[in-house]
Design a protein around this motif. Structure first.
Motif, mmCIF file in Angstrom:
data_model
loop_
_atom_site.group_PDB
_atom_site.id
_atom_site.type_symbol
_atom_site.label_atom_id
_atom_site.label_comp_id
_atom_site.label_asym_id
_atom_site.label_seq_id
_atom_site.Cartn_x
_atom_site.Cartn_y
_atom_site.Cartn_z
ATOM 1 N N GLU A 101 1.097 -1.125 -0.134
ATOM 2 C CA GLU A 101 -0.002 0.069 -0.088
ATOM 3 C C GLU A 101 0.620 1.408 -0.058
ATOM 4 O OE1 GLU A 101 -2.713 -2.331 -0.647
ATOM 5 O OE2 GLU A 101 -3.025 -0.083 0.058
ATOM 6 N N THR A 102 0.552 1.973 -0.145
ATOM 7 C CA THR A 102 1.061 3.672 -0.213
ATOM 8 C C THR A 102 1.603 4.219 1.605
ATOM 9 O OG1 THR A 102 -0.626 4.432 -1.529
ATOM 10 C CG2 THR A 102 0.396 6.291 -0.744
ATOM 11 N N GLN A 103 2.982 3.971 1.062
ATOM 12 C CA GLN A 103 3.472 4.539 2.687
ATOM 13 C C GLN A 103 3.838 6.201 2.697
ATOM 14 O OE1 GLN A 103 7.534 2.628 2.603
ATOM 15 N NE2 GLN A 103 7.291 0.990 1.485
ATOM 16 N N TYR A 104 3.496 6.421 3.305
ATOM 17 C CA TYR A 104 3.805 8.242 3.890
ATOM 18 C C TYR A 104 4.710 7.886 4.977
ATOM 19 C CZ TYR A 104 -1.530 7.824 1.994
ATOM 20 O OH TYR A 104 -2.885 7.779 1.716
ATOM 21 N N HIS B 45 4.126 10.304 -1.940
ATOM 22 C CA HIS B 45 3.228 9.150 -3.313
ATOM 23 C C HIS B 45 2.575 10.066 -4.159
ATOM 24 C CE1 HIS B 45 0.389 6.856 -4.897
ATOM 25 N NE2 HIS B 45 1.917 6.070 -4.478
ATOM 26 N N LEU B 46 2.773 10.230 -5.159
ATOM 27 C CA LEU B 46 2.708 10.485 -6.735
ATOM 28 C C LEU B 46 1.332 9.308 -6.757
ATOM 29 C CD1 LEU B 46 5.651 11.635 -8.129
ATOM 30 C CD2 LEU B 46 4.077 13.283 -7.120
ATOM 31 N N ILE B 47 1.804 7.816 -7.534
ATOM 32 C CA ILE B 47 1.297 7.503 -8.188
ATOM 33 C C ILE B 47 1.368 6.168 -7.746
ATOM 34 C CG2 ILE B 47 2.155 7.544 -10.242
ATOM 35 C CD1 ILE B 47 -1.150 7.752 -11.412
ATOM 36 N N LEU B 48 0.475 5.382 -7.691
ATOM 37 C CA LEU B 48 0.746 3.504 -7.304
ATOM 38 C C LEU B 48 0.133 2.860 -9.393
ATOM 39 C CD1 LEU B 48 -0.303 1.485 -4.181
ATOM 40 C CD2 LEU B 48 -1.230 0.811 -6.543
ATOM 41 N N ILE B 49 1.025 2.210 -9.691
ATOM 42 C CA ILE B 49 0.233 1.277 -11.131
ATOM 43 C C ILE B 49 0.062 -0.457 -10.500
ATOM 44 C CG2 ILE B 49 2.250 1.503 -12.159
ATOM 45 C CD1 ILE B 49 0.248 1.336 -14.750
ATOM 46 N N ARG B 50 -0.925 -1.095 -10.594
ATOM 47 C CA ARG B 50 -1.221 -2.684 -10.444
ATOM 48 C C ARG B 50 -0.130 -3.202 -11.349
ATOM 49 N NH1 ARG B 50 -2.758 -2.210 -5.318
ATOM 50 N NH2 ARG B 50 -4.205 -0.602 -4.870
ATOM 51 N N SER B 51 -0.509 -3.760 -11.161
ATOM 52 C CA SER B 51 0.445 -4.981 -12.792
ATOM 53 C C SER B 51 -0.299 -4.932 -13.546
ATOM 54 C CB SER B 51 1.596 -6.598 -11.804
ATOM 55 O OG SER B 51 0.087 -7.039 -11.458
#
Lengths: 114, 108
Positions: A101-104, B45-51
Motif C-alpha cells: 500500500e501507499t507509504q506516507y 507519494h505520487l501514483i500507484l499502478i498495479r501489475s
C-alpha cells in the motif's frame, strides 16, 4: 489528519556515541518502516513492522542497530555505537496495512556523525 | 540492494516542457509506485499502478507500466519550477525497494 512525526529533525554526535530516533506513524496505520537514505541515493529499507512484529529486518545491521515498536504504535530506532558511515537521513514511513500500500513518509532525521 | 533503477539520473528542462523518467526492475511485482522528494524533505507519494494496469493518469502525471519489459515511465506534462525534485520508483517485488532516483530540474 496528522502525518508521520519524527524527532529529532537533526542530530550531530561524535563517533562511538549512541543515538536514538523516534517515529509516530499515522493513526491507524499497522505497518511501519524505517529507511536510511544516503546522499544522492534512494531510501534503503532497514526494518518493517506489522503491528508490533518486525517482519523484515534483513537489512538492519544488528551489531549496532536496534529497533522497537511499542504497542504497535510509536517506534524507536537506535544506533550504538555510531560510526562515521552512519551519517545519513533516517526516514520513517507508515502504511495502512501491508507493504503493497501507499507509504506516507515523515520528514526524516538528518544524522551527522563526527 | 535496490530493486528499481531510474533513468536518467538527472534531467534538466525548461518550464512548460514535458519530463519523462524511466524505471526498470528485476523481479515480478504486484504494484509499482512513484514518489517525489523535494530537497531535504520526506518522500511524497505520487501514483500507484498495479501489475494488471498499463497506464494511469493523475493531473499532469502519466504513468505507464510494461510488465513484459519490467519497466515503467513517469511523464510530467507542462512542467513547472515547483516540479524540481528527485523522483523515485518503488516496487513491492519481494519487498519494497527504491531506486536511486532521477533528479529533475525545471528552469523558470
Amino acid at each position: 489528519e496528522a502525518g508521520v512525526v519524527q524527532s529529532p529533525r537533526y542530530k550531530i554526535i561524535e563517533k562511538k556515541q549512541p543515538v536514538a530516533f523516534w517515529c509516530n506513524p499515522i493513526s491507524g496505520h499497522n505497518t511501519l518502516y524505517w529507511y536510511r537514505q544516503n546522499l544522492g541515493q534512494g531510501p534503503e529499507l532497514l526494518i518493517r513492522y506489522e503491528n508490533e512484529e518486525a517482519v523484515d529486518d534483513s537489512q538492519l545491521p544488528k551489531d549496532r542497530f536496534s529497533a522497537e515498536r511499542l504497542k504497535g504504535v510509536d517506534s524507536t530506532l537506535k544506533i550504538q555505537p555510531a560510526e562515521l558511515g552512519d551519517s545519513a537521513v533516517y526516514l520513517c514511513a507508515s502504511s495502512l496495512r501491508g507493504r503493497r500500500e501507499t507509504q506516507y513518509f515523515g520528514p526524516g532525521t538528518r544524522l551527522l556523525v563526527l | 540492494s535496490q530493486q528499481g533503477e531510474e533513468d536518467p539520473q538527472a534531467l534538466s528542462i525548461q518550464e512548460g516542457e514535458n519530463a519523462t523518467m524511466n524505471c526498470s526492475y528485476k523481479t515480478s511485482i504486484n504494484n509499482l509506485q512513484w514518489y517525489r522528494q523535494n530537497s531535504g524533505r520526506g518522500l511524497v507519494h505520487l501514483i500507484l499502478i498495479r501489475s494488471n494496469e498499463r497506464e494511469k493518469h493523475s493531473g499532469r502525471l502519466r504513468v505507464t507500466l510494461d510488465t513484459s519489459k519490467k519497466s515503467s515511465s513517469l511523464l510530467i506534462t507542462a512542467s513547472r519550477a515547483a516540479d524540481t525534485a528527485s523522483y523515485f520508483c518503488a516496487t513491492d517485488g519481494d519487498d519494497m525497494r527504491f531506486g536511486a532516483g532521477t533528479r529533475l530540474t525545471v528552469k523558470p
